[in-house]
Write a protein that holds these residues in place. Structure first.
Motif, PDB file in Angstrom:
ATOM      1  N   ARG A 173       0.859  -1.183   0.000  1.00 44.64           N
ATOM      2  CA  ARG A 173       0.000   0.000   0.000  1.00 44.64           C
ATOM      3  C   ARG A 173       0.894   1.231   0.000  1.00 44.64           C
ATOM      4  N   PRO A 174       0.674   2.181  -0.903  1.00 46.32           N
ATOM      5  CA  PRO A 174       1.508   3.378  -0.955  1.00 46.32           C
ATOM      6  C   PRO A 174       1.484   4.136   0.370  1.00 46.32           C
ATOM      7  N   TYR A 224       3.279  -2.727   3.945  1.00 46.47           N
ATOM      8  CA  TYR A 224       2.726  -3.956   3.379  1.00 46.47           C
ATOM      9  C   TYR A 224       1.684  -4.545   4.324  1.00 46.47           C
ATOM     10  N   THR A 225       0.669  -5.154   3.733  1.00 47.13           N
ATOM     11  CA  THR A 225      -0.333  -5.856   4.512  1.00 47.13           C
ATOM     12  C   THR A 225      -0.507  -7.259   3.963  1.00 47.13           C
TER      13      THR A 225
END
Length: 68
Positions: free
Chosen positions: A50-51, A55-56
């Protein structure tokens, strides 16, 4: 003048309620457990970038967790 004061108080109360609701949502999100990349893929999840948010891990049941 009295009507303006009543409307101002109603707006202030609504604003405070909105801030409290947002704070409660943020607190729940901050307390979610973290997971490693290896644990994510082992559980069948997908690592998503995700910008500006890191991170997910998106798990098959639709939940997301932050990557440590």
């Amino acid at each position: 003048m009295r009507m303006r004061r009543i409307l101002g108080l109603a707006l202030a109360a609504a604003t405070l309620v909105g801030v409290n609701a947002v704070g409660a949502v943020g607190a729940g999100a901050a307390s979610s457990p973290n997971i490693s990349r290896d644990d994510c893929t082992a559980a069948g999840g997908q690592v998503v970038a995700r910008p500006y948010a890191g991170y997910t891990c998106t798990l098959p049941d639709g939940t997301t967790q932050a990557i440590t």
